[in-house]
Design an enzyme around this catalytic site. Structure first.
Site, PDB file in Angstrom:
ATOM      1  N   ASP A  50     -14.629 -11.437  11.551  1.00  0.00           N
ATOM      2  CA  ASP A  50     -13.535 -10.810  10.810  1.00  0.00           C
ATOM      3  C   ASP A  50     -13.750  -9.300  10.720  1.00  0.00           C
ATOM      4  O   ASP A  50     -13.429  -8.668   9.725  1.00  0.00           O
ATOM      5  CB  ASP A  50     -13.399 -11.415   9.399  1.00  0.00           C
ATOM      6  CG  ASP A  50     -12.164 -10.910   8.658  1.00  0.00           C
ATOM      7  OD1 ASP A  50     -11.184 -10.524   9.324  1.00  0.00           O
ATOM      8  OD2 ASP A  50     -12.190 -10.878   7.408  1.00  0.00           O
ATOM      9  N   ARG A  53       0.789  -1.237   0.000  1.00  0.00           N
ATOM     10  CA  ARG A  53       0.000   0.000   0.000  1.00  0.00           C
ATOM     11  C   ARG A  53       0.818   1.283   0.000  1.00  0.00           C
ATOM     12  O   ARG A  53       0.256   2.361   0.098  1.00  0.00           O
ATOM     13  CB  ARG A  53      -0.980  -0.015   1.179  1.00  0.00           C
ATOM     14  CG  ARG A  53      -2.006  -1.117   1.015  1.00  0.00           C
ATOM     15  CD  ARG A  53      -3.108  -1.115   2.057  1.00  0.00           C
ATOM     16  NE  ARG A  53      -3.748  -2.405   1.963  1.00  0.00           N
ATOM     17  CZ  ARG A  53      -3.378  -3.482   2.646  1.00  0.00           C
ATOM     18  NH1 ARG A  53      -2.407  -3.387   3.535  1.00  0.00           N
ATOM     19  NH2 ARG A  53      -3.978  -4.626   2.472  1.00  0.00           N
ATOM     20  N   TRP A  66      -9.830  -1.757   3.251  1.00  0.00           N
ATOM     21  CA  TRP A  66      -8.586  -0.986   3.339  1.00  0.00           C
ATOM     22  C   TRP A  66      -8.618   0.280   2.495  1.00  0.00           C
ATOM     23  O   TRP A  66      -7.795   1.176   2.689  1.00  0.00           O
ATOM     24  CB  TRP A  66      -7.403  -1.851   2.885  1.00  0.00           C
ATOM     25  CG  TRP A  66      -7.537  -2.259   1.448  1.00  0.00           C
ATOM     26  CD1 TRP A  66      -8.108  -3.399   0.977  1.00  0.00           C
ATOM     27  CD2 TRP A  66      -7.148  -1.499   0.294  1.00  0.00           C
ATOM     28  NE1 TRP A  66      -8.101  -3.404  -0.397  1.00  0.00           N
ATOM     29  CE2 TRP A  66      -7.514  -2.251  -0.844  1.00  0.00           C
ATOM     30  CE3 TRP A  66      -6.527  -0.274   0.103  1.00  0.00           C
ATOM     31  CZ2 TRP A  66      -7.277  -1.818  -2.147  1.00  0.00           C
ATOM     32  CZ3 TRP A  66      -6.297   0.175  -1.194  1.00  0.00           C
ATOM     33  CH2 TRP A  66      -6.664  -0.593  -2.306  1.00  0.00           C
ATOM     34  N   GLY A  75      -1.445 -11.840   8.681  1.00  0.00           N
ATOM     35  CA  GLY A  75      -1.354 -13.290   8.790  1.00  0.00           C
ATOM     36  C   GLY A  75      -2.295 -13.912   9.793  1.00  0.00           C
ATOM     37  O   GLY A  75      -2.145 -15.091  10.137  1.00  0.00           O
ATOM     38  N   CYS A 115      -7.540 -17.889  -3.674  1.00  0.00           N
ATOM     39  CA  CYS A 115      -6.780 -17.229  -4.746  1.00  0.00           C
ATOM     40  C   CYS A 115      -7.460 -17.351  -6.107  1.00  0.00           C
ATOM     41  O   CYS A 115      -7.471 -16.394  -6.883  1.00  0.00           O
ATOM     42  CB  CYS A 115      -5.376 -17.818  -4.844  1.00  0.00           C
ATOM     43  SG  CYS A 115      -4.278 -17.359  -3.492  1.00  0.00           S
ATOM     44  N   LYS A 157     -14.868  -2.301   9.160  1.00  0.00           N
ATOM     45  CA  LYS A 157     -15.641  -3.333   8.480  1.00  0.00           C
ATOM     46  C   LYS A 157     -17.041  -3.500   9.054  1.00  0.00           C
ATOM     47  O   LYS A 157     -17.980  -3.856   8.331  1.00  0.00           O
ATOM     48  CB  LYS A 157     -14.910  -4.674   8.577  1.00  0.00           C
ATOM     49  CG  LYS A 157     -13.826  -4.896   7.550  1.00  0.00           C
ATOM     50  CD  LYS A 157     -13.350  -6.342   7.638  1.00  0.00           C
ATOM     51  CE  LYS A 157     -12.308  -6.662   6.601  1.00  0.00           C
ATOM     52  NZ  LYS A 157     -11.927  -8.096   6.653  1.00  0.00           N
TER      53      LYS A 157
END
Length: 708
Positions: A327, A140, A418, A200, A634, A354
Site C-alpha cells: 500500500d 481536502r 496525505w 477506491g 470504521c 508512504k
C-alpha cells in the site's frame, strides 16, 4: 505557455509589482528566493488555491505574524460545522471570501474578515456511500476560478458552484456508479479544464484522472493509470498509447480485481513546463502475488506521471515502488521548486511518499536526482540512483506464498500520508509531517475476491489490535510522529521535533519564520522554522489534521484552519483510542490581538454496555474475525474507537439484539453512513458480531472496575 490561467485571480499590475517587491524583500540575505518570483504567485495577500500556489509549496511570504510577535496571536472568529467527521480541507481565500469543503463534500463560504456565513452547499451524498470510503468521508478542498467553485463529491460527482451564492451551475458524474469509486481530493483548474481523480483501490476499481470543461462539465480527456482487460481492446482514452507498455508489466487476471492505481490526491500543475504531475496509488489487491502472480512492475502503480494538460498525453513517469505490495502510494503531496544542486539550478519536484524515501526528481525529464530515507525504513536498504529502483529487503516481499508475518516500518499508514508538507524558499527546507507506525503483512493463501469490499490479500495478526488497555498503552509507545525539517540538497534532516502521537496535521510555512501545525492532541501550534522551537499553542478542543492557510486583509494577516479528527488512522487504529464523543468540526481564524474565546466544552463519555449473558468463547472468536473483516476499518481495531465514530462497546443497543439487527443488517441508520449488511452477512453472523463486542464491553468494564 505563460498565459494559462491556473485557478488564480489575475492581479492588477500595481498589486503584482508590490507582491513581487514584498517577496524580494523577505527572501533572506541572498535577495532572491531560490525558487524564483514565479513560485510566489498566489502567496501574497490571498491564498487562492490549495497549497497557496500552483507549485503547492504551502508557503506564504507574509510577515505580519512572525517569530517575534507570535505570542500576540489570538482567535479572531470561528464557525461551527454540522458533523463530527474528519476535516482535511485546506481553506481557500479569494477576494475577501473564505471557501472550504467539509466532511460529506459540503461547501461553505464565509466573509474572510468577519466570519459571516455567505452561503453553504450540501451535495446530499447518500449516507451509505460512506461505506465505500476507505479512509473516512473527508474532503481536502475546493478550487476557485473565474467566479466558480469546484468540488469533488464523495459519490464521484464533480460539481461547479456560483462563487457568489453557492448555486449549482452543473454537475458531472465522473465515475461508474455501479462500482465503489469515491472522491475525497481537490479539483485543479487549468485554463478551461478542471481535473479530478478518484479513490477506491481497496474495493476493486481501476484508477484514472480526468479533465472536464469548466463551462459545462463535459469530459475532455481521461488517462487510465493501469491497463484494463486486454480482451476489451483500447479504451478510447488519452492513455491508450501507454497501455500496451503498461500491460507488459502485469500478469494473470489483474483486471478482475480492478488493478487499483487510483489518483486520489496529488494533481499538480507545473505551469513553467506546461505539464500536470499526478501521483498514482496502490494496487488492488495489495498482495502482488494475487494481483499479478507475483511478477512485474505493474505500471503505473506507485508512480508519478507527467501529462499534457490539453490532451492528457503521456510525457514521462517515475515509479517509486515497482511491484507495489505494501500500500505504498505515490499520491502524497508533490511540491515544485527550482533549487540549486551542485552548481546548477534544477527544476525539481519533491515528494515524501508512504514508502519512507524523500525523492528529488528532475521534472523536465522524470530523472531521479536523489532519494534518501527520512524515517527508519526496513523494507528496503536504499534507492539505486542508477536504476531508480529500491534495493529491497528480501524478507519484506511478504506476498510470496510463505507464512511469514513481516512487520514493516513504514507500512500502510505511511511514513507520510496525505497531510500537506511545506517548503520554505527562505530556509531551503521541506517540512514533513512524518510518522512511525508498525504494520503487519502476511500472505492470504485462501484469498477470495469480494466485489465492493476491502480486498487486501493480507491476514497479518499484527493489525487486529490490542485486547486490554495496558496492551494498548504499551503498543502506543511505538507509534510516534514528528516534524522533519528536510534539506533536499543534502538529503539530510536539519532538525526534528518529536511528537508523542502519529497522524499529526499538515504544515504551513511562512515568511515570518514560522511553521503552523496541529495534531490529535487538540492543540494548534506554531514553531520557529529555522530550528523547530515551539513558540505558541492554542487549545482548539479537537484534533487538527488539516494544513492551515494564511492571508492578509487591510494590512492584517490571518491564519485559518479547519479542525476535526478523521481519516483512516483515526478510524482504524487501536493505538490512540479515545472514549469521548468528539465535538463537531470547526473553522478557526486567528490574527494578532484576536480576543474571541471558544465556548467551554465538556466532552461526553458513555460507559461500557455489556449484555447480561456471557457469550461462548467459540462464538466470540468467530465474532472477532467477522468484526475485523467488516467493521474494524470504521469502528477501530478490537472495538477501540478514537471518538469519531461510535465506540460499539458503549453502544446503547449492544444489549438489544432486535435493534442491533435493524441497524447492522437492515440499515436503519444508512442516512448517517451506517450501511446495512444484509446480503453481505447473515443474521446469525450479525448476532455473532454483537456477542463479540458484548464481551469486549465486559472486558472494558472489568478493567475500569479494577482500576478503581
Amino acid at each position: 505557455m505563460a498565459g494559462r490561467k491556473i485557478g488564480i485571480s489575475i492581479f492588477r499590475p500595481s498589486t503584482h509589482a508590490a507582491l513581487l517587491l514584498a517577496t524580494l524583500m523577505t527572501a533572506g540575505c541572498d535577495g532572491m528566493p531560490e525558487t524564483g518570483a514565479a513560485d510566489t504567485i498566489g502567496v501574497g495577500s490571498e491564498w487562492n488555491q490549495v497549497g497557496g500556489s500552483s507549485n503547492e509549496q504551502f508557503y506564504s511570504a507574509l510577515t505580519g505574524i512572525d517569530d517575534s510577535n507570535i505570542s500576540e496571536l489570538g482567535l479572531a472568529w470561528y464557525a461551527d460545522f454540522d458533523t463530527s467527521r474528519g476535516q482535511e480541507a485546506n481553506v481557500v481565500m479569494q477576494d475577501g471570501v473564505l471557501y472550504t469543503s467539509t466532511a460529506w463534500s459540503k461547501v461553505f463560504a464565509y466573509e474572510a474578515k468577519s466570519g459571516k456565513l455567505l452561503w453553504k452547499f450540501d451535495p446530499e451524498v447518500a449516507g451509505q456511500k460512506g461505506y465505500d470510503a476507505c479512509c473516512d468521508v473527508v474532503n481536502r478542498g475546493v478550487a476557485v476560478s473565474d467566479g466558480r467553485v469546484f468540488v469533488g463529491a464523495l459519490d464521484g460527482r464533480l460539481i461547479a458552484l456560483d462563487a457568489k451564492n453557492g448555486t449549482k451551475l452543473w454537475q458531472t458524474q465522473t465515475t461508474d456508479t455501479s462500482k465503489p469509486y469515491t472522491i475525497t481530493g481537490t479539483p485543479r483548474v487549468i485554463d478551461d479544464k478542471v481535473l479530478i481523480g478518484n479513490g477506491g483501490a481497496e474495493y476493486g476499481v481501476r484508477g484514472y484522472v480526468g479533465a472536464y470543461d469548466v463551462n459545462n462539465g463535459k469530459q475532455v480527456w481521461r488517462f487510465y493509470t493501469v491497463p484494463g482487460n486486454p480482451a476489451d481492446g483500447p479504451d478510447g482514452a488519452a492513455s491508450d498509447p501507454q497501455m500496451e507498455r503498461a500491460q507488459s508489466t502485469w500478469y494473470g487476471k489483474w483486471y478482475e480485481y480492478g488493478g487499483g492505481g487510483t489518483v486520489w490526491d496529488a494533481i499538480v500543475y507545473d505551469k513553467e513546463l506546461d505539464q500536470v504531475l499526478i501521483g498514482v496509488g496502490n494496487g488492488s489487491p495489495w498482495n502482488h502475488r494475487i494481483r499479478s502472480e507475483g511478477k512485474g512492475d505493474n505500471l503505473y502503480l506507485s508512480s508519478v506521471v507527467a501529462l499534457d494538460p490539453d490532451t492528457g498525453a503521456y510525457k514521462w513517469h517515475y515509479q517509486e515502488t515497482p511491484g507495489e505490495t505494501w500500500d505504498f502510494t505515490a499520491t502524497q503531496p508533490i511540491i515544485l521548486a527550482d533549487i540549486v544542486i551542485g552548481k546548477s539550478s534544477r527544476k525539481v519536484m519533491m515528494q515524501a511518499p508512504k514508502n519512507g524515501f524523500f525523492y528529488v526528481i528532475d521534472r523536465t525529464t522524470g530523472e531521479l536526482i536523489s532519494a534518501e530515507n527520512f524515517v527508519p525504513v526496513n523494507w528496503a536498504i536504499g534507492i539505486d540512483t542508477q536504476t531508480g529502483r529500491p534495493i529491497e529487503n528480501p524478507e519484506a516481499r511478504w506476498s510470496d506464498g510463505s507464512d511469514r508475518n513481516f512487520v514493516a516500518r513504514p507500512g500502510a499508514y505511511g511514513a507520510h500520508s496525505w497531510h500537506p508538507m511545506a517548503y520554505s524558499p527562505k530556509t531551503g527546507l521541506v517540512y514533513i509531517p512524518a510518522q512511525d507506525i508498525p504494520f503487519g503483512y502476511q500472505d492470504e493463501k485462501e484469498f477470495s475476491f469480494a466485489p465492493g469490499r476491502w480486498n487486501l490479500g493480507n491476514i497479518s495478526p499484527t493489525n487486529i489490535g490490542q485486547e486490554t488497555g495496558k496492551q494498548v498503552a504499551d503498543a502506543s509507545k511505538s507509534v510516534t510522529g514528528e516534524i522533519v525539517a528536510w534539506d533536499p540538497k543534502t538529503q539530510k534532516a536539519a532538525w526534528r521535533v518529536k511528537h508523542k502521537f502519529a497522524g499529526s496535521g499538515g504544515i504551513l510555512a511562512t515568511g515570518g519564520n514560522l511553521l503552523f501545525q496541529g495534531g490529535p492532541d487538540g492543540n494548534f501550534n506554531a514553531y520557529r522554522a529555522t530550528d523547530g522551537q515551539k513558540l505558541w499553542s492554542y487549545d482548539v478542543q479537537n484534533a487538527v489534521i488539516a494544513a492551515a492557510s494564511t492571508y492578509e486583509i487591510d494590512g492584517e494577516q490571518y491564519v485559518a484552519v479547519v479542525v476535526g479528527y478523521g481519516g483512516i488512522f483515526a478510524l482504524f487504529n487501536g493505538y490512540t483510542p479515545d472514549p469521548h464523543t468528539r465535538p463537531n468540526g470547526r473553522l478557526l481564524v486567528f490574527k494578532r490581538g484576536g480576543g474571541k474565546q471558544l465556548p467551554a466544552y465538556q466532552r461526553p463519555i458513555l460507559p461500557p454496555n455489556p449484555p447480561d449473558t456471557v457469550a461462548p468463547e467459540a462464538r466470540t472468536t468467530e465474532g472477532l474475525g467477522l468484526y475485523a473483516g467488516n467493521c474494524m476499518s470504521c469502528h477501530g481495531s478490537q472495538g477501540w474507537s478514537a471518538g469519531v465514530i461510535p465506540d460499539l462497546r458503549r453502544s446503547g443497543i449492544l444489549t438489544n439484539a432486535d435493534a442491533w439487527q435493524q441497524i447492522v443488517s437492515e440499515g436503519a441508520l444508512e442516512d448517517r453512513g451506517m450501511i446495512g449488511f444484509k446480503g453481505k452477512l447473515t443474521s446469525d453472523q450479525v448476532e455473532t458480531i454483537r456477542l463479540y463486542l458484548g464481551e469486549r464491553a465486559r472486558q472494558l468494564k472489568a478493567e475500569q472496575m479494577s482500576a478503581n
